[in-house]
Scaffold this active site. Structure first.
Site, PDB file in Angstrom:
ATOM      1  N   TRP A 230       0.087 -88.904   1.725  1.00 55.15           N
ATOM      2  CA  TRP A 230      -0.033 -89.263   0.305  1.00 55.15           C
ATOM      3  C   TRP A 230       1.066 -88.669  -0.566  1.00 55.15           C
ATOM      4  O   TRP A 230       1.186 -89.030  -1.728  1.00 55.15           O
ATOM      5  CB  TRP A 230      -1.400 -88.817  -0.247  1.00 55.15           C
ATOM      6  CG  TRP A 230      -1.809 -87.429   0.180  1.00 55.15           C
ATOM      7  CD1 TRP A 230      -2.673 -87.123   1.199  1.00 55.15           C
ATOM      8  CD2 TRP A 230      -1.369 -86.166  -0.350  1.00 55.15           C
ATOM      9  NE1 TRP A 230      -2.778 -85.755   1.336  1.00 55.15           N
ATOM     10  CE2 TRP A 230      -2.006 -85.149   0.392  1.00 55.15           C
ATOM     11  CE3 TRP A 230      -0.502 -85.810  -1.387  1.00 55.15           C
ATOM     12  CZ2 TRP A 230      -1.798 -83.798   0.143  1.00 55.15           C
ATOM     13  CZ3 TRP A 230      -0.286 -84.452  -1.639  1.00 55.15           C
ATOM     14  CH2 TRP A 230      -0.946 -83.472  -0.876  1.00 55.15           C
TER      15      TRP A 230
ATOM     16  N   PRO B 228      -1.375 -96.915   4.808  1.00 60.45           N
ATOM     17  CA  PRO B 228      -1.046 -95.799   3.916  1.00 60.45           C
ATOM     18  C   PRO B 228      -2.217 -94.821   3.845  1.00 60.45           C
ATOM     19  O   PRO B 228      -3.312 -95.109   4.333  1.00 60.45           O
ATOM     20  CB  PRO B 228      -0.830 -96.480   2.566  1.00 60.45           C
ATOM     21  CG  PRO B 228      -1.596 -97.749   2.629  1.00 60.45           C
ATOM     22  CD  PRO B 228      -1.730 -98.138   4.081  1.00 60.45           C
TER      23      PRO B 228
ATOM     24  N   GLU C 168       6.340 -87.001  12.504  1.00 61.03           N
ATOM     25  CA  GLU C 168       6.962 -86.101  11.509  1.00 61.03           C
ATOM     26  C   GLU C 168       5.821 -85.294  10.902  1.00 61.03           C
ATOM     27  O   GLU C 168       5.004 -85.841  10.154  1.00 61.03           O
ATOM     28  CB  GLU C 168       7.666 -86.919  10.411  1.00 61.03           C
ATOM     29  CG  GLU C 168       8.875 -87.693  10.888  1.00 61.03           C
ATOM     30  CD  GLU C 168      10.113 -86.834  11.094  1.00 61.03           C
ATOM     31  OE1 GLU C 168      10.070 -85.613  10.849  1.00 61.03           O
ATOM     32  OE2 GLU C 168      11.127 -87.400  11.522  1.00 61.03           O
TER      33      GLU C 168
ATOM     34  N   CYS D  51       6.755 -81.612   2.378  1.00 56.74           N
ATOM     35  CA  CYS D  51       6.781 -81.054   3.743  1.00 56.74           C
ATOM     36  C   CYS D  51       7.823 -79.965   3.871  1.00 56.74           C
ATOM     37  O   CYS D  51       7.649 -79.026   4.649  1.00 56.74           O
ATOM     38  CB  CYS D  51       7.006 -82.161   4.767  1.00 56.74           C
ATOM     39  SG  CYS D  51       8.480 -83.138   4.430  1.00 56.74           S
TER      40      CYS D  51
HETATM   41  P1  NAD Z   1      -2.991 -86.121   7.171  1.00 56.50           P
HETATM   42  O1  NAD Z   1      -2.531 -85.786   8.542  1.00 56.50           O
HETATM   43  O2  NAD Z   1      -4.312 -85.628   6.733  1.00 56.50           O
HETATM   44  O3  NAD Z   1      -3.048 -87.722   6.973  1.00 56.50           O
HETATM   45  C1  NAD Z   1      -1.899 -88.522   7.161  1.00 56.50           C
HETATM   46  C2  NAD Z   1      -2.330 -89.940   7.519  1.00 56.50           C
HETATM   47  O4  NAD Z   1      -3.000 -89.929   8.767  1.00 56.50           O
HETATM   48  C3  NAD Z   1      -3.293 -90.586   6.524  1.00 56.50           C
HETATM   49  O5  NAD Z   1      -2.941 -91.920   6.376  1.00 56.50           O
HETATM   50  C4  NAD Z   1      -4.644 -90.449   7.243  1.00 56.50           C
HETATM   51  O6  NAD Z   1      -5.584 -91.430   6.871  1.00 56.50           O
HETATM   52  C5  NAD Z   1      -4.236 -90.636   8.684  1.00 56.50           C
HETATM   53  N1  NAD Z   1      -5.135 -90.059   9.692  1.00 56.50           N
HETATM   54  C6  NAD Z   1      -6.031 -89.045   9.547  1.00 56.50           C
HETATM   55  N2  NAD Z   1      -6.629 -88.800  10.730  1.00 56.50           N
HETATM   56  C7  NAD Z   1      -6.114 -89.650  11.638  1.00 56.50           C
HETATM   57  C8  NAD Z   1      -6.296 -89.864  13.033  1.00 56.50           C
HETATM   58  N3  NAD Z   1      -7.154 -89.135  13.740  1.00 56.50           N
HETATM   59  N4  NAD Z   1      -5.570 -90.818  13.644  1.00 56.50           N
HETATM   60  C9  NAD Z   1      -4.665 -91.553  12.951  1.00 56.50           C
HETATM   61  N5  NAD Z   1      -4.445 -91.406  11.617  1.00 56.50           N
HETATM   62  C10 NAD Z   1      -5.154 -90.458  10.973  1.00 56.50           C
HETATM   63  O7  NAD Z   1      -1.837 -85.645   6.189  1.00 56.50           O
HETATM   64  P2  NAD Z   1      -1.833 -85.708   4.601  1.00 56.50           P
HETATM   65  O8  NAD Z   1      -2.753 -84.651   4.060  1.00 56.50           O
HETATM   66  O9  NAD Z   1      -1.986 -87.098   4.156  1.00 56.50           O
HETATM   67  O10 NAD Z   1      -0.314 -85.313   4.287  1.00 56.50           O
HETATM   68  C11 NAD Z   1       0.151 -84.016   4.219  1.00 56.50           C
HETATM   69  C12 NAD Z   1       0.836 -83.603   5.503  1.00 56.50           C
HETATM   70  O11 NAD Z   1       1.938 -84.485   5.783  1.00 56.50           O
HETATM   71  C13 NAD Z   1       1.450 -82.219   5.428  1.00 56.50           C
HETATM   72  O12 NAD Z   1       1.183 -81.532   6.630  1.00 56.50           O
HETATM   73  C14 NAD Z   1       2.934 -82.480   5.287  1.00 56.50           C
HETATM   74  O13 NAD Z   1       3.771 -81.422   5.707  1.00 56.50           O
HETATM   75  C15 NAD Z   1       3.082 -83.703   6.143  1.00 56.50           C
HETATM   76  N6  NAD Z   1       4.333 -84.421   5.825  1.00 56.50           N
HETATM   77  C16 NAD Z   1       5.379 -84.319   6.703  1.00 56.50           C
HETATM   78  C17 NAD Z   1       6.590 -84.944   6.415  1.00 56.50           C
HETATM   79  C18 NAD Z   1       7.774 -84.837   7.347  1.00 56.50           C
HETATM   80  O14 NAD Z   1       8.744 -85.529   7.123  1.00 56.50           O
HETATM   81  N7  NAD Z   1       7.736 -84.013   8.374  1.00 56.50           N
HETATM   82  C19 NAD Z   1       6.724 -85.687   5.237  1.00 56.50           C
HETATM   83  C20 NAD Z   1       5.634 -85.774   4.360  1.00 56.50           C
HETATM   84  C21 NAD Z   1       4.442 -85.135   4.674  1.00 56.50           C
END
Ligand code: NAD
Length: 466
Positions: free
Chosen positions: A142, A167, A238, A272
């Site tokens: 998000w 998303p 990522e 991130c």
């Molecule tokens: P999250 O892992 O909770 O969710 C990300 C996505 O995965 C969402 O769309 C969610 O619905 C989906 N999801 C959740 N459980 C799942 C499953 N079991 N199988 C498949 N999909 C699933 O992350 P978040 O809270 O949305 O985002 C924050 C995280 O993203 C932080 O850890 C941040 O560091 C990371 N991030 C990394 C980068 C990078 O480039 N490395 C960039 C942006 C964000």
């Protein structure tokens, strides 16, 4: 009636998206029933051969057809991102503008990376071809709801894959608008969007997709690896970070503190590659802490829609709880809160957390070990460059890192860090063409740059004797 049929017939529930600053409803999206996901993937599968057969240049031209609409609607997209996840409007519009303005050049770079490459030695001539993998699942977080799909969906499409995009459930509206602009110019079934949370995400990973392109947390990355293992699906993950900033004794303290303030508090720390751990040389620590505290005090926090707002709220109550739990635990274990969300006496309301500076932290505290993803600058004093390096490398993460100091000394320190991207007297982002890459548990595979773009394709070598 089988349970599957029952699920297929039950009306889709919807997600109501609320503004994290005000609580007001921003919009709703229909959740995709899990039972429908296989059919969505089957449509993507059916559309893939014709999309691949178009060839690299025609696919690129087709995707470029969306650029004018994406640019025209960047303001609308930014306003949605601001409303649904709280970032300041100017930054949200900036995110959409950056993603859409650089898209033409990005597409040209992807095309160049995927062209046939010739390798020759005395005896053999080899062509390296970059074939489509098939159907790609793209799942995004998000915090950058416009940039993340741009960086993941576009290379997957240009490589000749069809895409099913999910998303985040926290900020689906800007991603939905972005995808609709793309879908308008693409043949049917080439890009589809589904909505929902981890239930839909996991079902998509377990469906008949060939590649999973995921940006999100380390915990979800691990769950995706488990779900994808039975089919040995290709993965591009990522993940989260715990980026260190090292401030050496010969650093420009004003510049280092300005960077620390910007990179700890930007997007309310929900980036991130936010600075999450700061190691500062003893000799300059007092001056540095004071400058960071002054910088934190000067920030204006509020609803992202206000023009004066520099720091918005946490994107959700869940995210606020994660940050507050780490803060409370660090303070209980002896950390000193110099400014910010320091005690229970005057807590911020709703989803807000004040920009906070902690000193006296240790690596026994979760705030120095686990990803925080909140507006907290945690500062530790070090007595040598070697100690700073050892502490910076003491983490399962390895996304970005930064070192401030004289060029030669900072370069020596930077070269000892285990991270995918290191900045010397700047943030970790590289020159055009650089990969976006994490070391250790911050990622598996990577995107951007020649070698990143190629990870959305299957490489095939075809050789003949000369
Ligand atoms: P999250 O892992 O909770 O969710 C990300 C996505 O995965 C969402 O769309 C969610 O619905 C989906 N999801 C959740 N459980 C799942 C499953 N079991 N199988 C498949 N999909 C699933 O992350 P978040 O809270 O949305 O985002 C924050 C995280 O993203 C932080 O850890 C941040 O560091 C990371 N991030 C990394 C980068 C990078 O480039 N490395 C960039 C942006 C964000």
């Amino acid at each position: 009636m089988t349970p599957q049929n029952m699920a297929a017939q039950s009306p889709p529930s919807s997600l109501t998206i609320r503004n994290p600053a005000t609580g007001s409803v921003v919009g709703t999206v229909a959740v995709t029933p899990v039972a429908e996901i296989d059919a969505v993937v089957a449509r993507a599968r059916a559309a893939q051969p014709a999309w691949a057969a178009l060839g690299l240049d025609a696919r690129a031209a087709c995707v470029k057809g969306a650029i004018a609409t994406l640019k025209a609607r960047a303001g609308e997209m930014g306003a949605l991102a601001c409303a649904e996840m709280g970032k300041p409007l100017k930054e949200a519009i900036g995110e959409a503008g950056y993603a859409n303005d650089s898209l033409g050049q990005e597409i040209d770079e992807i095309v160049a990376a995927l062209r046939v490459e010739l390798l020759e030695d005395e005896k053999t001539s080899t062509r390296l071809l970059f074939d489509p993998l098939g159907v790609a699942a793209v799942i995004t977080p998000w915090n950058f709801p416009i940039l993340m799909p741009t960086q993941s969906v576009i290379p997957a499409l240009i490589a000749g894959n069809t895409v099913v995009f999910k998303p985040s459930e926290v900020s689906p509206l800007s991603g939905d608008l972005w995808a609709r602009c793309m879908i308008e110019v693409l043949p049917p079934g080439v890009l589809q969007i589904i909505h929902g949370d981890g239930v839909q995400g996991s079902a998509l990973v377990r469906s008949a997709v060939d590649l999973v392109v995921f940006t999100g947390s380390r915990a979800t990355g691990a769950a995706i690896m488990r779900d994808a293992s039975a089919g040995l699906k290709r993965l591009l993950l990522e993940l989260g970070g715990k980026d260190p900033l090292i401030v050496l004794e010969d650093a420009d303290i004003k510049a280092a503190a300005q960077f620390a303030v910007r990179n700890s508090f930007r997007n309310a720390g929900q980036v991130c590659v936010s600075t999450e751990r700061i190691y500062v040389a003893d000799k300059v620590a007092d001056a540095f802490v004071q400058a960071v505290v002054d910088g934190a005090r000067a920030l204006t926090q509020g609803d992202g829609a206000c023009e004066t707002t520099q720091i918005g709220p946490m994107a959700s109550a869940r995210q606020k709880k994660i940050v507050m739990d780490q803060l409370r635990s660090a303070i209980a274990d002896g950390a000193k809160c110099v400014v910010g969300e320091c005690d229970g006496a005057n807590p911020s309301e709703g989803n807000f957390i004040r920009p906070t500076v902690l000193t006296g932290v240790t690596h026994a505290m979760s705030i120095m070990r686990d990803e925080t993803f909140g507006p907290v600058a945690s500062i530790m004093r070090v007595s040598s460059d070697a100690e700073a390096v050892a502490l910076a490398n003491d983490s399962p993460y390895g996304l970005g890192a930064a070192v401030y100091g004289s060029q030669a000394r900072a370069t020596r320190v930077a070269d000892q860090l285990t991270a995918g991207m290191v900045g010397i007297n700047q943030g970790c982002g590289g020159a055009t063409g650089s990969p976006w890459v994490g070391a250790r548990q911050s990622g598996l595979g990577f995107h951007s740059g020649k070698y990143g773009h190629r990870q959305f394709a299957q490489v095939r070598s075809v050789s003949r004797a000369k």
